[in-house]
Design an enzyme around this catalytic site. Structure first.
Site, PDB file in Angstrom:
ATOM      1  N   ARG A  30      46.694  38.782  35.511  1.00  0.00           N
ATOM      2  CA  ARG A  30      47.005  37.353  35.603  1.00  0.00           C
ATOM      3  C   ARG A  30      48.482  37.086  35.318  1.00  0.00           C
ATOM      4  O   ARG A  30      49.036  36.097  35.779  1.00  0.00           O
ATOM      5  CB  ARG A  30      46.112  36.577  34.643  1.00  0.00           C
ATOM      6  CG  ARG A  30      46.312  36.866  33.174  1.00  0.00           C
ATOM      7  CD  ARG A  30      45.129  36.506  32.318  1.00  0.00           C
ATOM      8  NE  ARG A  30      44.014  37.433  32.503  1.00  0.00           N
ATOM      9  CZ  ARG A  30      42.839  37.320  31.906  1.00  0.00           C
ATOM     10  NH1 ARG A  30      42.615  36.300  31.076  1.00  0.00           N
ATOM     11  NH2 ARG A  30      41.880  38.194  32.119  1.00  0.00           N
ATOM     12  N   ASP A  34      46.647  51.227  35.590  1.00  0.00           N
ATOM     13  CA  ASP A  34      46.511  50.338  34.440  1.00  0.00           C
ATOM     14  C   ASP A  34      45.959  51.080  33.236  1.00  0.00           C
ATOM     15  O   ASP A  34      44.766  51.378  33.164  1.00  0.00           O
ATOM     16  CB  ASP A  34      45.588  49.162  34.792  1.00  0.00           C
ATOM     17  CG  ASP A  34      45.446  48.169  33.648  1.00  0.00           C
ATOM     18  OD1 ASP A  34      46.290  48.199  32.735  1.00  0.00           O
ATOM     19  OD2 ASP A  34      44.505  47.361  33.696  1.00  0.00           O
ATOM     20  N   LYS A  59      43.112  51.000  27.053  1.00  0.00           N
ATOM     21  CA  LYS A  59      41.734  51.087  27.525  1.00  0.00           C
ATOM     22  C   LYS A  59      41.037  52.321  26.934  1.00  0.00           C
ATOM     23  O   LYS A  59      41.704  53.297  26.566  1.00  0.00           O
ATOM     24  CB  LYS A  59      41.706  51.201  29.049  1.00  0.00           C
ATOM     25  CG  LYS A  59      42.115  49.962  29.803  1.00  0.00           C
ATOM     26  CD  LYS A  59      42.065  50.206  31.295  1.00  0.00           C
ATOM     27  CE  LYS A  59      42.421  48.966  32.087  1.00  0.00           C
ATOM     28  NZ  LYS A  59      41.415  47.900  31.953  1.00  0.00           N
ATOM     29  N   GLU A  89      46.766  41.947  32.093  1.00  0.00           N
ATOM     30  CA  GLU A  89      48.067  41.945  32.760  1.00  0.00           C
ATOM     31  C   GLU A  89      48.031  41.419  34.173  1.00  0.00           C
ATOM     32  O   GLU A  89      49.041  40.939  34.693  1.00  0.00           O
ATOM     33  CB  GLU A  89      48.652  43.364  32.752  1.00  0.00           C
ATOM     34  CG  GLU A  89      48.227  44.284  33.880  1.00  0.00           C
ATOM     35  CD  GLU A  89      46.729  44.583  33.912  1.00  0.00           C
ATOM     36  OE1 GLU A  89      46.196  44.835  35.005  1.00  0.00           O
ATOM     37  OE2 GLU A  89      46.093  44.577  32.840  1.00  0.00           O
ATOM     38  N   ASP A  94      43.206  49.655  40.538  1.00  0.00           N
ATOM     39  CA  ASP A  94      43.571  48.315  40.101  1.00  0.00           C
ATOM     40  C   ASP A  94      44.543  47.646  41.069  1.00  0.00           C
ATOM     41  O   ASP A  94      44.967  46.519  40.837  1.00  0.00           O
ATOM     42  CB  ASP A  94      44.169  48.353  38.691  1.00  0.00           C
ATOM     43  CG  ASP A  94      43.849  47.101  37.888  1.00  0.00           C
ATOM     44  OD1 ASP A  94      42.948  46.351  38.298  1.00  0.00           O
ATOM     45  OD2 ASP A  94      44.498  46.871  36.855  1.00  0.00           O
ATOM     46  N   LYS A 117      46.808  41.452  43.769  1.00  0.00           N
ATOM     47  CA  LYS A 117      47.196  42.143  42.533  1.00  0.00           C
ATOM     48  C   LYS A 117      47.464  43.617  42.836  1.00  0.00           C
ATOM     49  O   LYS A 117      46.589  44.340  43.308  1.00  0.00           O
ATOM     50  CB  LYS A 117      46.085  42.008  41.491  1.00  0.00           C
ATOM     51  CG  LYS A 117      46.320  42.825  40.218  1.00  0.00           C
ATOM     52  CD  LYS A 117      45.110  42.767  39.283  1.00  0.00           C
ATOM     53  CE  LYS A 117      45.242  43.738  38.130  1.00  0.00           C
ATOM     54  NZ  LYS A 117      44.032  43.757  37.261  1.00  0.00           N
ATOM     55  N   ASP A 172      46.144  44.166  28.141  1.00  0.00           N
ATOM     56  CA  ASP A 172      45.248  44.612  29.216  1.00  0.00           C
ATOM     57  C   ASP A 172      44.820  43.453  30.101  1.00  0.00           C
ATOM     58  O   ASP A 172      44.116  43.653  31.082  1.00  0.00           O
ATOM     59  CB  ASP A 172      44.021  45.317  28.630  1.00  0.00           C
ATOM     60  CG  ASP A 172      43.245  46.097  29.678  1.00  0.00           C
ATOM     61  OD1 ASP A 172      43.855  46.488  30.693  1.00  0.00           O
ATOM     62  OD2 ASP A 172      42.033  46.313  29.487  1.00  0.00           O
TER      63      ASP A 172
END
Length: 313
Positions: A155, A74, A81, A153, A92, A69, A151
């Site tokens: 996956r 993010d 967030k 995201e 991230d 990933k 959030d």
């Protein structure tokens, strides 16, 4: 995008046995990666899909595919967030960074194994073009996804990369992601969460974790955990409820990996440290390298993954 991130990936191709290909928005759109592209549409920085190949064995040998990933920052998107510690969302991309780290180690160790690295990379930002809760996107697999929380995201970019992995006829696929806060609640910063559809692959990764002192803990994948992902507007929703959040995230990914042995490492609690010691840990490079080296050596201590059993038609 001439970023340090891209330079690090391209620099790996300077080593023997390693090749690097970088795809941009046009190529990703042509592949039908609608889920990945949707996450990137709120950022001014164009997405990149990095494909790394290490050839240490014969061309006919099935590779192990590592999928990392690569969310370089993010914000959470429209599902914003909290401000506290949002600066740490630069971490991230630690799943992707671990793939780069493994390839740098492969360049030095040169084991007799083929490895493919796939890195979907973009920002999850918030502007007028950003993905919105309630949007429905179409993944590369053809499955439609209702986005209930922007959030979640990671996956969404991983599912398209996992579908892309199928073209390599892999011996095993391992995705690595700072995926869920729920995994941090479950395991803290001591062990990474391990989910797998293949018992032999899971056992091999657990043993590699013990051997490298980069430990993981296997979590369940009961079918009932997928119930919360049901929606009447698409094939699947991108989130379930709060309960078992790390598991429902893994169940989402499992929908895209029916054709090969697969494992998912949730490193949200182990990839970096906060506070005075803030910084990345380098995990799970040690675990992954131990697994690959032992697999290459053919040691009996770590069993190879078993092929997926397909039902007769």
């Amino acid at each position: 995008m001439r970023s340090p991130w891209m330079r690090a990936a391209r620099a790996l191709a300077e080593f023997p046995r390693i090749k690097c290909e970088v795809l941009g928005p046009k190529e990703v759109a042509k592949l039908g990666m609608g889920s990945f592209a949707a996450v990137a549409q709120g950022s001014r920085e164009p997405l990149r899909f990095i494909v790394l190949r290490y050839q240490g064995a014969g061309r006919g040998d099935a590779p192990v595919v590592l999928v990392g990933k690569g969310i370089t920052f993010d914000t959470g998107g429209v599902s914003l967030k909290p401000a506290a510690e949002m600066d740490e969302m630069k971490f991230d991309m630690c799943g992707a960074a671990s793939v780069l780290g493994v390839f740098r180690a492969l360049a030095e160790c040169r084991p007799a194994i083929n490895v493919v690295g796939l890195i979907p990379s973009c920002e999850n930002m918030n502007d007028g073009a950003a993905l919105k809760p309630g949007d429905v996107v179409t993944s590369m697999s053809g499955q439609t996804i209702e986005v209930l929380n922007t959030d979640a995201e990671g996956r969404l970019i991983l599912c398209d990369a996992l579908t892309y992995a199928k073209r390599f006829a892999p011996a095993a696929v391992i995705d690595i992601a700072t995926l869920t806060g729920a995994c941090v609640v479950a395991l803290g910063g001591v062990r990474s969460g391990l989910f797998s559809s293949d018992d032999a692959l899971a056992a091999a990764l657990e043993a590699a974790g013990e051997q490298s002192q980069d430990r993981c803990w296997r979590m369940p994948l009961d079918d009932e955990y997928a119930d919360g992902l049901k929606t009447q507007f698409a094939d699947v929703a991108n989130i379930g409820g709060r309960a078992g959040g790390a598991i429902t995230a893994a169940k989402f990914l499992q929908r895209f990996v029916e054709d090969f042995p697969w494992a998912h490492l949730d490193i949200a609690g182990t990839a970096w440290k906060s506070g005075a010691a803030k910084g990345s840990t380098g995990r799970p490079v040690g675990l992954l390298l131990s697994y690959l080296m032992t697999r290459a050596a053919g040691a009996a201590a770590l069993p190879a993954a078993t092929p997926v059993k397909r039902k007769a038609k």
